[in-house]
Design an enzyme around this catalytic site. Structure first.
Site, PDB file in Angstrom:
ATOM      1  N   CYS A   1      -5.138   6.115  -3.899  1.00 24.02           N
ATOM      2  CA  CYS A   1      -4.424   4.832  -3.847  1.00 24.02           C
ATOM      3  C   CYS A   1      -3.013   5.108  -4.368  1.00 24.02           C
ATOM      4  O   CYS A   1      -2.853   5.519  -5.535  1.00 24.02           O
ATOM      5  CB  CYS A   1      -5.142   3.798  -4.718  1.00 24.02           C
ATOM      6  SG  CYS A   1      -4.274   2.227  -4.819  1.00 24.02           S
TER       7      CYS A   1
ATOM      8  N   CYS B   1       0.864  -1.179   0.000  1.00 25.59           N
ATOM      9  CA  CYS B   1       0.000   0.000   0.000  1.00 25.59           C
ATOM     10  C   CYS B   1       0.903   1.232   0.000  1.00 25.59           C
ATOM     11  O   CYS B   1       1.674   1.442   0.945  1.00 25.59           O
ATOM     12  CB  CYS B   1      -0.900  -0.002   1.236  1.00 25.59           C
ATOM     13  SG  CYS B   1      -1.968   1.443   1.320  1.00 25.59           S
TER      14      CYS B   1
HETATM   15  N1  LIG Z   1      -6.493  -2.497  -2.011  1.00 31.61           N
HETATM   16  C1  LIG Z   1      -5.115  -2.705  -2.376  1.00 31.61           C
HETATM   17  C2  LIG Z   1      -4.167  -2.458  -1.253  1.00 31.61           C
HETATM   18  C3  LIG Z   1      -4.123  -1.014  -0.799  1.00 31.61           C
HETATM   19  C4  LIG Z   1      -3.502  -0.059  -1.816  1.00 31.61           C
HETATM   20  C5  LIG Z   1      -3.367   1.325  -1.228  1.00 31.61           C
HETATM   21  N2  LIG Z   1      -4.555   2.029  -0.961  1.00 31.61           N
HETATM   22  C6  LIG Z   1      -2.285   2.179  -1.830  1.00 31.61           C
HETATM   23  O1  LIG Z   1      -2.212   3.356  -1.451  1.00 31.61           O
HETATM   24  O2  LIG Z   1      -1.450   1.680  -2.596  1.00 31.61           O
HETATM   25  C7  LIG Z   1      -4.911  -4.149  -2.870  1.00 31.61           C
HETATM   26  O3  LIG Z   1      -5.678  -5.057  -2.486  1.00 31.61           O
HETATM   27  O4  LIG Z   1      -3.966  -4.368  -3.632  1.00 31.61           O
END
Ligand SMILES: N[C@@H](CCC[C@H](N)C(=O)O)C(=O)O
Length: 312
Positions: free
Chosen positions: A242, A88
């Site tokens: 993200c 993340c």
């Molecule tokens: N939901 C993603 C993991 C989290 C990613 C995050 N919010 C970021 O900032 O990179 C997954 O399941 O890959």
């Protein structure tokens, strides 16, 4: 019996996390616990949960230590649905901010701190109130052939006509990037349901929708390629940012633009802006804020009961 758990709450461009410190690896949080803690009505609320644990405590952490003996702390990341994610990008900045708060890290003098993650070691340094993360090696999941073939995935999304072609990018976690032509298309997306991706990605995917903008310049005269982005995250739903997704978005747009594309990108998300910089050797850097907003205790037993209780 009460079971008090100390937590902090933080976010990076409004991608928000429940943070717990577990320096002795004593917390066995189940997926139900994670769902309860991240629940926005019955719990604290967050897109994910991040546990601080010594790298030596987990097999993936020991693999990180073999690569970087200074990667003392491991980011154990869970999505809000309780699933585990490899990496993340916003979370790792907030993780380091949390380590600073706990007195477990000192990033003074531009020092880079190595963090163990399931996607490998990530190095984080401070740039004033921003945190810059060396995000490691990326790859186009379908290779450069995917570009030649007109991309490697198809996505159908509520609020968007027809099926759109997309490019898959591996940032340690999976991403599928769809280019849209206008802000109206981006704003009209309904991301309350999971986008349909074909072929179905074996481990699911995060889907980013991007609208490239005209090039501009940062304060220092560097050409910057701005991009607007919305994202549907695997294991969460729509989030306000993200970090790995922003890297995937910038990499996809740069790949589509071809030779001469800027090497610095601003990615504007509903929760703010992050900067993505292409580095040599297929590596990329992500920079953005990391903020802690609350510290407290939660009663895990009450929380579990609250999530499961049925009306009489
Ligand atoms: N939901 C993603 C993991 C989290 C990613 C995050 N919010 C970021 O900032 O990179 C997954 O399941 O890959």
């Amino acid at each position: 019996m009460t079971q008090q758990l100390a937590f902090s709450k933080g976010h990076g461009t409004q991608n928000d996390f429940v943070l717990v410190a577990d320096p002795d690896d004593q917390l066995a949080l189940t997926p139900d616990d994670v769902r309860a803690l991240t629940d926005r009505r019955a719990g604290i609320g967050g897109d994910g949960l991040i546990r601080v644990v010594p790298s030596s405590a987990l097999p993936e952490g020991r693999a990180a230590l073999a690569d970087a003996p200074d990667a003392q702390w491991f980011m154990d990341y869970r999505n809000a649905d309780g699933s585990i994610a490899e990496m993340c990008g916003n979370g790792v900045r907030v993780f380091v901010r949390f380590l600073e708060h706990l007195g477990l890290a000192d990033l003074a003098d531009g020092r880079a701190l190595a963090i163990g993650t399931r996607a490998g070691v990530r190095r984080v340094r401070r740039e004033g109130d921003q945190y810059a993360v060396e995000m490691g090696e990326w790859r186009l999941t379908g290779g450069t052939q995917a570009l030649a073939d007109g991309y490697d995935a198809q996505v159908r999304t509520t609020g968007l006509d027809g099926v759109r072609v997309a490019l898959s990018v591996d940032m340690g976690n999976p991403h599928t990037v769809v280019a849209l032509a206008t802000d109206a298309e981006l704003d009209g997306l309904d991301l309350t349901s999971i986008p349909e991706v074909a072929p179905v990605p074996p481990a699911g995917t995060n889907v980013e929708y991007v609208v490239p903008r005209a090039e501009t310049h940062d304060g220092g005269g560097t050409t910057v390629g701005p991009v607007r982005m919305r994202v549907h995250e695997r294991g969460v739903g729509e989030t306000r940012s993200c970090g790995t997704g922003a890297c995937a978005a910038a990499l996809a747009v740069a790949a589509w633009a071809g030779a001469g594309a800027p090497s610095t990108w601003f990615v504007d998300v509903p929760g703010g802006r992050v900067r993505v910089r292409m580095l040599p050797d297929q590596r990329v850097e992500l920079a953005g804020p990391a903020v802690l907003v609350a510290h407290g205790h939660v009663d895990l037993a009450e929380l579990r009961a609250g999530l499961t209780s049925e009306p009489a």
